[in-house]
Design a protein around this motif. Structure first.
Motif, PDB file in Angstrom:
ATOM      1  N   VAL A   2      37.600 -59.149 -23.008  1.00 19.29           N
ATOM      2  CA  VAL A   2      38.236 -59.032 -24.322  1.00 19.29           C
ATOM      3  C   VAL A   2      38.377 -60.437 -24.908  1.00 19.29           C
ATOM      4  O   VAL A   2      38.904 -61.337 -24.256  1.00 19.29           O
ATOM      5  CB  VAL A   2      39.623 -58.367 -24.220  1.00 19.29           C
ATOM      6  N   MET A   3      37.892 -60.617 -26.117  1.00 17.56           N
ATOM      7  CA  MET A   3      37.921 -61.928 -26.766  1.00 17.56           C
ATOM      8  C   MET A   3      38.453 -61.783 -28.197  1.00 17.56           C
ATOM      9  O   MET A   3      38.482 -60.696 -28.744  1.00 17.56           O
ATOM     10  CB  MET A   3      36.514 -62.549 -26.801  1.00 17.56           C
ATOM     11  N   ARG A   4      38.823 -62.916 -28.792  1.00 18.33           N
ATOM     12  CA  ARG A   4      39.342 -62.919 -30.160  1.00 18.33           C
ATOM     13  C   ARG A   4      38.451 -63.759 -31.082  1.00 18.33           C
ATOM     14  O   ARG A   4      37.772 -64.668 -30.634  1.00 18.33           O
ATOM     15  CB  ARG A   4      40.765 -63.467 -30.196  1.00 18.33           C
ATOM     16  N   GLY A   5      38.518 -63.432 -32.368  1.00 18.87           N
ATOM     17  CA  GLY A   5      37.742 -64.156 -33.358  1.00 18.87           C
ATOM     18  C   GLY A   5      38.538 -65.268 -33.999  1.00 18.87           C
ATOM     19  O   GLY A   5      39.771 -65.237 -34.024  1.00 18.87           O
ATOM     20  N   ASN A   6      37.818 -66.258 -34.512  1.00 18.02           N
ATOM     21  CA  ASN A   6      38.435 -67.395 -35.184  1.00 18.02           C
ATOM     22  C   ASN A   6      37.765 -67.659 -36.526  1.00 18.02           C
ATOM     23  O   ASN A   6      36.701 -67.115 -36.832  1.00 18.02           O
ATOM     24  CB  ASN A   6      38.329 -68.665 -34.341  1.00 18.02           C
ATOM     25  N   ILE A   7      38.401 -68.532 -37.293  1.00 22.23           N
ATOM     26  CA  ILE A   7      37.855 -69.023 -38.557  1.00 22.23           C
ATOM     27  C   ILE A   7      37.312 -70.423 -38.304  1.00 22.23           C
ATOM     28  O   ILE A   7      38.021 -71.278 -37.767  1.00 22.23           O
ATOM     29  CB  ILE A   7      38.955 -69.105 -39.634  1.00 22.23           C
ATOM     30  N   PHE A   8      36.080 -70.663 -38.689  1.00 22.65           N
ATOM     31  CA  PHE A   8      35.460 -71.981 -38.521  1.00 22.65           C
ATOM     32  C   PHE A   8      35.141 -72.551 -39.899  1.00 22.65           C
ATOM     33  O   PHE A   8      34.588 -71.861 -40.760  1.00 22.65           O
ATOM     34  CB  PHE A   8      34.186 -71.880 -37.682  1.00 22.65           C
ATOM     35  N   VAL A   9      35.494 -73.827 -40.108  1.00 25.85           N
ATOM     36  CA  VAL A   9      35.335 -74.471 -41.417  1.00 25.85           C
ATOM     37  C   VAL A   9      34.783 -75.880 -41.258  1.00 25.85           C
ATOM     38  O   VAL A   9      34.790 -76.448 -40.169  1.00 25.85           O
ATOM     39  CB  VAL A   9      36.687 -74.536 -42.167  1.00 25.85           C
ATOM     40  N   ARG A  10      34.320 -76.440 -42.386  1.00 25.13           N
ATOM     41  CA  ARG A  10      33.929 -77.849 -42.402  1.00 25.13           C
ATOM     42  C   ARG A  10      35.159 -78.743 -42.451  1.00 25.13           C
ATOM     43  O   ARG A  10      36.228 -78.326 -42.919  1.00 25.13           O
ATOM     44  CB  ARG A  10      33.049 -78.148 -43.621  1.00 25.13           C
ATOM     45  N   ASP A  11      34.994 -79.970 -42.023  1.00 28.85           N
ATOM     46  CA  ASP A  11      36.074 -80.957 -42.136  1.00 28.85           C
ATOM     47  C   ASP A  11      36.509 -81.078 -43.594  1.00 28.85           C
ATOM     48  O   ASP A  11      35.671 -81.087 -44.505  1.00 28.85           O
ATOM     49  CB  ASP A  11      35.613 -82.331 -41.633  1.00 28.85           C
TER      50      ASP A  11
ATOM     51  N   LEU B 206      33.199 -66.631 -39.841  1.00 25.19           N
ATOM     52  CA  LEU B 206      34.048 -65.837 -38.952  1.00 25.19           C
ATOM     53  C   LEU B 206      33.212 -65.488 -37.735  1.00 25.19           C
ATOM     54  O   LEU B 206      32.122 -64.925 -37.864  1.00 25.19           O
ATOM     55  CB  LEU B 206      34.528 -64.558 -39.637  1.00 25.19           C
ATOM     56  N   ALA B 207      33.722 -65.832 -36.556  1.00 25.51           N
ATOM     57  CA  ALA B 207      32.951 -65.602 -35.335  1.00 25.51           C
ATOM     58  C   ALA B 207      33.884 -65.513 -34.139  1.00 25.51           C
ATOM     59  O   ALA B 207      35.021 -65.993 -34.181  1.00 25.51           O
ATOM     60  CB  ALA B 207      31.942 -66.729 -35.117  1.00 25.51           C
ATOM     61  N   GLN B 208      33.372 -64.914 -33.088  1.00 27.19           N
ATOM     62  CA  GLN B 208      34.118 -64.848 -31.834  1.00 27.19           C
ATOM     63  C   GLN B 208      34.344 -66.271 -31.326  1.00 27.19           C
ATOM     64  O   GLN B 208      33.459 -67.123 -31.424  1.00 27.19           O
ATOM     65  CB  GLN B 208      33.332 -63.996 -30.834  1.00 27.19           C
TER      66      GLN B 208
ATOM     67  N   LYS C 235      36.912 -66.440 -51.010  1.00 26.80           N
ATOM     68  CA  LYS C 235      36.034 -67.516 -50.552  1.00 26.80           C
ATOM     69  C   LYS C 235      34.650 -66.974 -50.172  1.00 26.80           C
ATOM     70  O   LYS C 235      34.458 -65.769 -50.000  1.00 26.80           O
ATOM     71  CB  LYS C 235      36.636 -68.220 -49.323  1.00 26.80           C
ATOM     72  N   GLU C 236      33.681 -67.874 -50.075  1.00 28.34           N
ATOM     73  CA  GLU C 236      32.352 -67.511 -49.585  1.00 28.34           C
ATOM     74  C   GLU C 236      32.376 -67.557 -48.053  1.00 28.34           C
ATOM     75  O   GLU C 236      32.565 -68.623 -47.472  1.00 28.34           O
ATOM     76  CB  GLU C 236      31.286 -68.482 -50.106  1.00 28.34           C
ATOM     77  N   ILE C 237      32.182 -66.409 -47.424  1.00 30.51           N
ATOM     78  CA  ILE C 237      32.293 -66.299 -45.971  1.00 30.51           C
ATOM     79  C   ILE C 237      30.936 -65.965 -45.377  1.00 30.51           C
ATOM     80  O   ILE C 237      30.232 -65.071 -45.857  1.00 30.51           O
ATOM     81  CB  ILE C 237      33.315 -65.213 -45.594  1.00 30.51           C
ATOM     82  N   ILE C 238      30.583 -66.694 -44.325  1.00 32.34           N
ATOM     83  CA  ILE C 238      29.307 -66.484 -43.631  1.00 32.34           C
ATOM     84  C   ILE C 238      29.566 -65.711 -42.347  1.00 32.34           C
ATOM     85  O   ILE C 238      30.430 -66.086 -41.547  1.00 32.34           O
ATOM     86  CB  ILE C 238      28.620 -67.826 -43.304  1.00 32.34           C
ATOM     87  N   VAL C 239      28.812 -64.635 -42.143  1.00 29.94           N
ATOM     88  CA  VAL C 239      28.923 -63.841 -40.920  1.00 29.94           C
ATOM     89  C   VAL C 239      27.532 -63.380 -40.494  1.00 29.94           C
ATOM     90  O   VAL C 239      26.607 -63.332 -41.308  1.00 29.94           O
ATOM     91  CB  VAL C 239      29.824 -62.598 -41.111  1.00 29.94           C
ATOM     92  N   MET C 240      27.384 -63.034 -39.211  1.00 35.97           N
ATOM     93  CA  MET C 240      26.115 -62.503 -38.743  1.00 35.97           C
ATOM     94  C   MET C 240      26.004 -61.041 -39.166  1.00 35.97           C
ATOM     95  O   MET C 240      26.939 -60.256 -38.983  1.00 35.97           O
ATOM     96  CB  MET C 240      25.993 -62.621 -37.219  1.00 35.97           C
TER      97      MET C 240
END
Length: 224
Positions: free
Chosen positions: A79-88, A146-148, A101-106
């Motif tokens: 079982v894992m959780r997802g996070n938000i990843f952003v640029r500096d 948004l990714a695991q 916002k513009e969100i990138i997902v697989m």
């Protein structure tokens, strides 16, 4: 079959399938006395092929009620959780900041389903792999991926992306930082088979029980 790089669960090495979930399925197959052959393709393709009976097993599928209507699932093995990843320099600090916002997902991943369910944005950018998603974010496209959690951290490391990080906040001690989890994005990863394939499902569940008790699961977990 397994998708292109989704580390550490699925790793494409010199055209061969590898990774935690791949080796776990191989260990289960060995215990239960059958052999598996792997192919590699895009996730959206593999989902349809399993649904149509062109594949027997997908080793890493996040359980959702929508998916449960199409496939049969073993007991979850992690079982894992997802996070938000952003640029500096991003101003995104929580889920509340994702709206508009513009969100990138697989494409086809649980994260894309989650983003659509939450109605974060009308501007979802769908990519065939997470490697492309993180590369595009690093190059200035979109506002967030948004990714695991583990997948994102490993891709940032493997791709040497120095300007992308998980969103974090100060912990209660006021010194250390902890990653901000997506509140409703918890992934229970299982093996999935075609709906109704009870015999194969039973074999896989029995094999998972065996490798969980004989130490093989822990060995592979530590390795990956």
């Amino acid at each position: 079959a397994t998708e292109y790089d989704y580390p550490p669960f699925s790793v494409t090495s010199e055209g061969e399938a590898d990774g935690f979930s791949v080796e776990l399925l191989q260990a289960v197959a060995e215990e239960m006395g059958f052999v598996v052959e792997f192919k590699i393709d895009q996730w959206t393709v593999l989902k349809e092929e399993l649904k149509n009976g062109e594949l027997d097993i997908l080793p890493i599928v996040g359980f959702t009620e929508e998916m449960d209507e199409v496939y049969d699932f073993t007991v979850p093995y992690i079982v894992m959780r997802g996070n938000i990843f952003v640029r500096d320099g991003s101003t995104i600090q929580s889920e509340d900041d994702l709206y508009g916002k513009e969100i990138i997902v697989m494409d086809g991943d649980n994260a894309s389903e989650y983003a659509q369910r939450m109605k974060f944005s009308d501007n979802l950018i769908l990519t065939p792999t997470y490697e492309e998603a993180f590369t595009r974010l690093s190059n200035g496209e979109g506002d967030a991926v948004l990714a695991q959690s583990v997948v994102g951290e490993m891709l940032i490391n493997d791709l040497e992306l120095n300007n992308v990080n998980a969103v974090s906040r100060l912990s209660q001690d006021g010194v250390s930082r902890i990653k901000v989890n997506l509140s409703g994005f918890e992934q229970k990863f299982s093996f999935a088979v075609q709906d109704g394939n009870e015999e194969l499902l039973s074999l896989l569940n029995e094999g998972l029980a065996i490798v969980s008790t004989n130490g093989r699961y822990d060995e592979l977990y530590q390795k990956w």
